[in-house]
Design a protein around this motif. Structure first.
Motif, PDB file in Angstrom:
ATOM      1  N   PHE A 124       0.812  -1.213   0.000  1.00 11.24           N
ATOM      2  CA  PHE A 124       0.000   0.000   0.000  1.00 11.24           C
ATOM      3  C   PHE A 124       0.847   1.264   0.000  1.00 11.24           C
ATOM      4  O   PHE A 124       0.314   2.371  -0.080  1.00 11.24           O
TER       5      PHE A 124
ATOM      6  N   TRP B  82       2.534   2.736   2.402  1.00 13.78           N
ATOM      7  CA  TRP B  82       2.373   3.619   3.551  1.00 13.78           C
ATOM      8  C   TRP B  82       3.719   4.035   4.129  1.00 13.78           C
ATOM      9  O   TRP B  82       4.652   3.234   4.229  1.00 13.78           O
TER      10      TRP B  82
ATOM     11  N   VAL C   9      -0.536   7.762   3.572  1.00 15.40           N
ATOM     12  CA  VAL C   9      -0.869   7.509   2.170  1.00 15.40           C
ATOM     13  C   VAL C   9      -0.232   8.576   1.291  1.00 15.40           C
ATOM     14  O   VAL C   9      -0.335   9.775   1.577  1.00 15.40           O
TER      15      VAL C   9
ATOM     16  N   ASN D 152      -5.070   2.306  -2.461  1.00 16.10           N
ATOM     17  CA  ASN D 152      -5.551   2.790  -1.173  1.00 16.10           C
ATOM     18  C   ASN D 152      -7.018   3.194  -1.178  1.00 16.10           C
ATOM     19  O   ASN D 152      -7.535   3.610  -0.134  1.00 16.10           O
TER      20      ASN D 152
END
Length: 449
Positions: free
Chosen positions: A321, A323, A354, A362
């Protein structure tokens, strides 16, 4: 006493399983802002001023300061999340859509008991956090027919979304050495995960295990780690704290080994933190806290989304993702208005995990909120028992970026598509009701006027 301890143990186990069976939280990334109504009304501050047995989930050194007590809290968590995609988006359905399922319930339980004047033990169960998105199967997507998929939806797989839930069980011990408290609490993690509507990523050959990307029953994972902390009582008015947790190393999500990096690995990130509390008056305390969450230590969370190539999903360095680590600063105020009523307020700010380069994936995990505003109170109904209430609000924050098309879908060379735009967003409201029972009557602090 034996019956009470047995009942407490059974309750902790049952509620920890309940917390991982359909509950979601998402505040600092996906970590909760606090386990109790007091924590949340202070927006996560208070590690240097423990008053509850559930300090074990934040700074276990505080167990030696809270006496024998029971805490029980239940939260109603309401996240509103969704995305907006430009009309020329191809892989993700264009348009503006909100995720469904906007209310979740999360319990927490704790118990502490002194061994003597300078030592104590405790147990606790909390929901560490989680993430849920549920997008309708009826979202129209013109590209689905072009790619040969019979269903509509965000990714041409019908209903799309994820459910991640993490419950933690602590058993801790604290010891006082003069004006320093030290505490340690081994922790057991139980987590579940499921994903649906993401079959296209397997169908296009992007996963090394294409049959374990999406639409399986919930996968369970267990693991363990350690949380520890210290509190320094500089004076009766001023205290300092430090605390942290190792990563919680967990077993892999076997049913989703083709989705998450390292074959379905999803450990709980490590944290560190510090705090101070200063009593300007016996009835008025100001608390300031800092916390850092090491999302970078978990490949499934921190690996960049792109590039997504053939058979890369689920591999050791597979897409995640994207992050970033999160830093949080929290300020809390507590005022003992009377011997029965205590008022609280708090504000915290966290950096956003994010980034614009990772927006497309996301939409499934929009942990984008940054500010949290809390308020609440405690009301003592007897000398030994009190009810707690809090509200915690996180205003809407979104992150925007270009759509990414993997080479297997867009043809060579693939990549980000100029002119496209995806914005994913989140806002939250959490309402918590708690109950505290002290066996040892606390010393009342009464306001002087």
């Amino acid at each position: 006493m034996q019956k009470w301890r047995h009942l407490l143990g059974v309750s902790l186990t049952a509620l920890s399983l309940a917390a991982t069976a359909g509950v979601a939280h998402a505040t600092d990334g996906y970590f909760v802002e606090g386990a109790t109504a007091r924590d949340q009304s202070l927006a996560g501050a208070g590690s240097a001023d423990p008053t509850e047995s559930l300090t074990i989930a934040n700074n276990p050194a505080g167990l030696v300061d809270v006496g024998r007590q029971f805490n029980g809290d239940i939260s109603l968590f309401m996240p509103w999340r969704g995305y907006d995609a430009s009309a020329n988006s191809a892989l993700i359905a264009p348009g503006s859509y909100n995720s469904e399922r906007n209310a979740f319930v999360l319990p927490a339980l704790g118990y502490s008991q002194p061994f003597g004047p300078d030592s104590a033990w405790g147990v606790g169960m909390v929901g560490n956090g989680g993430m849920n998105t549920t997008y309708s199967a009826n979202i129209p997507h013109a590209a689905c027919g072009f790619f040969g998929f019979p269903q509509q939806g965000v990714f041409c797989g019908g209903r799309a979304g994820v459910d991640l839930n993490q419950g933690l069980i602590y058993v801790g011990y604290a010891q006082r050495f003069g004006n320093v408290d030290l505490g340690i609490a081994p922790v057991l993690a139980i987590q579940t995960f499921s994903a649906y509507g993401l079959g296209a990523f397997g169908a296009f050959g992007l996963s090394q295990s294409p049959n374990f990307v999406s639409d399986h029953s919930p996968s369970y994972s267990v693991g363990a780690g350690v949380r520890a902390g210290a509190i320094y009582h500089y004076s009766p008015a001023l205290t300092f704290s430090v605390q942290g947790s190792t990563p919680i190393w967990t077993s892999n999500f076997a049913n989703y080994q083709g989705l998450f990096a390292q074959g379905g690995s999803f450990d709980v990130p490590a944290t560190i933190g510090a705090g101070l509390a200063y009593k300007f008056m016996p009835t008025f305390t100001v608390m300031l806290d800092y916390k850092h969450i090491f999302y970078s230590g978990v490949a499934s969370i921190s690996n960049a989304m792109a590039p997504i190539g053939i058979a890369t999903m689920g591999s050791a360095n597979g897409p995640g993702f994207g992050w970033k680590d999160v830093d949080i600063v929290a300020l809390g105020l507590e005022w003992a208005y009377s011997d029965r009523l205590t008022l609280r307020a708090g504000y915290s700010y966290s950096t956003n995990p994010v980034t614009s380069a990772n927006v497309m994936l996301n939409v499934l995990a929009p942990g984008t909120v940054t500010s949290h505003i809390g308020a609440g109170f405690s009301y003592a109904v007897t000398q030994n028992s009190a009810f707690d209430f809090s509200m915690l609000y996180a205003p809407r924050v979104g992150v925007s970026g270009e759509e990414y098309i993997p080479p297997a879908i867009g043809g060579p060379p693939g990549g980000y598509v100029p002119g496209t735009n995806i914005n994913t967003w989140l806002s939250e409201l959490e309402i918590t009701l708690g109950y505290t029972y002290h066996w040892d009557t606390p010393v009342a602090v009464v306001a002087k006027y």
